[in-house]
Design a protein around this motif. Structure first.
Motif, PDB file in Angstrom:
ATOM      1  N   HIS A  35      91.089 -31.175  98.271  1.00 56.00           N
ATOM      2  CA  HIS A  35      89.624 -31.105  98.270  1.00 56.00           C
ATOM      3  C   HIS A  35      89.201 -29.631  98.266  1.00 56.00           C
ATOM      4  CE1 HIS A  35      85.587 -32.754  99.104  1.00 56.00           C
ATOM      5  NE2 HIS A  35      85.419 -31.705  99.890  1.00 56.00           N
ATOM      6  N   ASP A  37      86.070 -27.052  98.300  1.00 52.61           N
ATOM      7  CA  ASP A  37      84.650 -26.909  98.627  1.00 52.61           C
ATOM      8  C   ASP A  37      84.085 -25.656  97.982  1.00 52.61           C
ATOM      9  OD1 ASP A  37      84.022 -29.181 100.335  1.00 52.61           O
ATOM     10  OD2 ASP A  37      85.523 -28.342 101.689  1.00 52.61           O
ATOM     11  N   HIS A  68      84.348 -30.402  95.066  1.00 60.23           N
ATOM     12  CA  HIS A  68      83.041 -30.726  95.659  1.00 60.23           C
ATOM     13  C   HIS A  68      82.113 -29.538  95.440  1.00 60.23           C
ATOM     14  CE1 HIS A  68      80.806 -31.525  99.767  1.00 60.23           C
ATOM     15  NE2 HIS A  68      79.996 -31.585  98.724  1.00 60.23           N
ATOM     16  N   MET A  70      78.912 -27.571  95.847  1.00 61.98           N
ATOM     17  CA  MET A  70      77.694 -27.372  96.648  1.00 61.98           C
ATOM     18  C   MET A  70      76.998 -26.155  96.057  1.00 61.98           C
ATOM     19  SD  MET A  70      79.475 -28.204 100.310  1.00 61.98           S
ATOM     20  CE  MET A  70      81.108 -28.011  99.594  1.00 61.98           C
ATOM     21  N   ASP A 177      83.273 -37.074 104.207  1.00 62.87           N
ATOM     22  CA  ASP A 177      83.565 -35.645 104.356  1.00 62.87           C
ATOM     23  C   ASP A 177      82.779 -35.069 105.529  1.00 62.87           C
ATOM     24  OD1 ASP A 177      84.110 -32.950 103.948  1.00 62.87           O
ATOM     25  OD2 ASP A 177      83.192 -32.850 101.961  1.00 62.87           O
TER      26      ASP A 177
END
Ligand code: DX5
Ligand code: ZN
Length: 220
Positions: A35, A37, A68, A70, A177
């Motif tokens: 994962h 970020d 992911h 953001m 998450d």
């Protein structure tokens, strides 16, 4: 049910000075996905890593990279993250005005498309897009930082999204998450989650602890 839970360690909690080694270590310790970020200091109040880092890390593992985003806007960067080796790319609906277009673009690029729910985001955002989505990611914290406390209010949302996925008859992963620990992981699974992200709970104790940490989250 009783499918094996997907564990996706968040490298946000890894040693940033040894990221390649950390990715190899979690893969060897039984991680299912990596994962990643990605934060821009604008959509969330923190800055992390970009496509060049994903590209540099990609050769260090064969398991899928779960990216992911953001960032806002996200659309201009989708191609770069896919070219860098992202297998799943997830976006927040608040990051742009055309979620449907964004999801279609992710799939056109050959990646799986995910939608991320902030704690305040309503499940209805996805109601008319169940055919365009491969992954639903529920934030059980406010995005931006690791090490925060799991928000139990999000369990009802996980249940609601589980029901929506089941009603759709489609194969959509339901990922959680934020603040996922051996204590909160069973709550997520019981609510219908199929995949769990964890930073702090995987990386604490250093590389010798990763395998046991991952097994504890999976409930082995
Ligand atoms: C936060 C990130 C999470 C975070 C999870 O914005 O999306 O992936 O790293 O960290 P823990 O598991 O420590 O809550
Ligand atoms: Zn994340």
């Amino acid at each position: 049910m009783a499918e094996r839970t997907i564990i996706a360690p968040s490298i946000l909690s890894a040693d940033f000075a040894s990221l390649g080694q950390e990715v190899r270590a979690i893969a060897a310790a039984g991680a299912d996905w990596v994962h990643v970020d990605v934060m821009d200091g604008h959509f969330v109040p923190n800055i992390t890593i970009g496509p060049d880092v994903v590209k540099a890390l990609r050769p260090h593992a064969t398991i899928p990279f779960d990216v992911h985003l953001m960032i806002a806007p996200a659309d201009p960067y989708l191609e770069a993250f896919r070219a860098a080796g992202a297998d799943l790319i997830s976006v927040h609906p608040e990051a742009g005005p055309h979620l449907n277009r964004t999801l279609k673009r992710i799939r056109e690029l050959g990646a799986k498309a995910g939608v991320v729910f902030n704690p305040s985001t309503d499940p209805s955002v996805i109601e008319w897009m169940m055919d365009e989505v491969d992954l639903i990611l529920v934030m059980s914290i406010n995005p931006g930082f690791g090490g925060q406390k799991f928000m139990t209010s999000q369990l009802r949302k996980i249940e609601r999204l589980r029901a929506m996925i089941d009603a759709s008859g489609r194969q959509i992963e339901l990922e959680v998450d934020g603040g996922v620990t051996p204590e909160t992981a069973p709550l997520c699974r019981a609510a219908g989650a199929t995949a769990l992200v964890a930073g702090t709970a995987v990386f604490r104790g250093g590389p010798e602890a990763y395998a046991a940490n991952i097994a504890a989250l999976r409930g082995d």
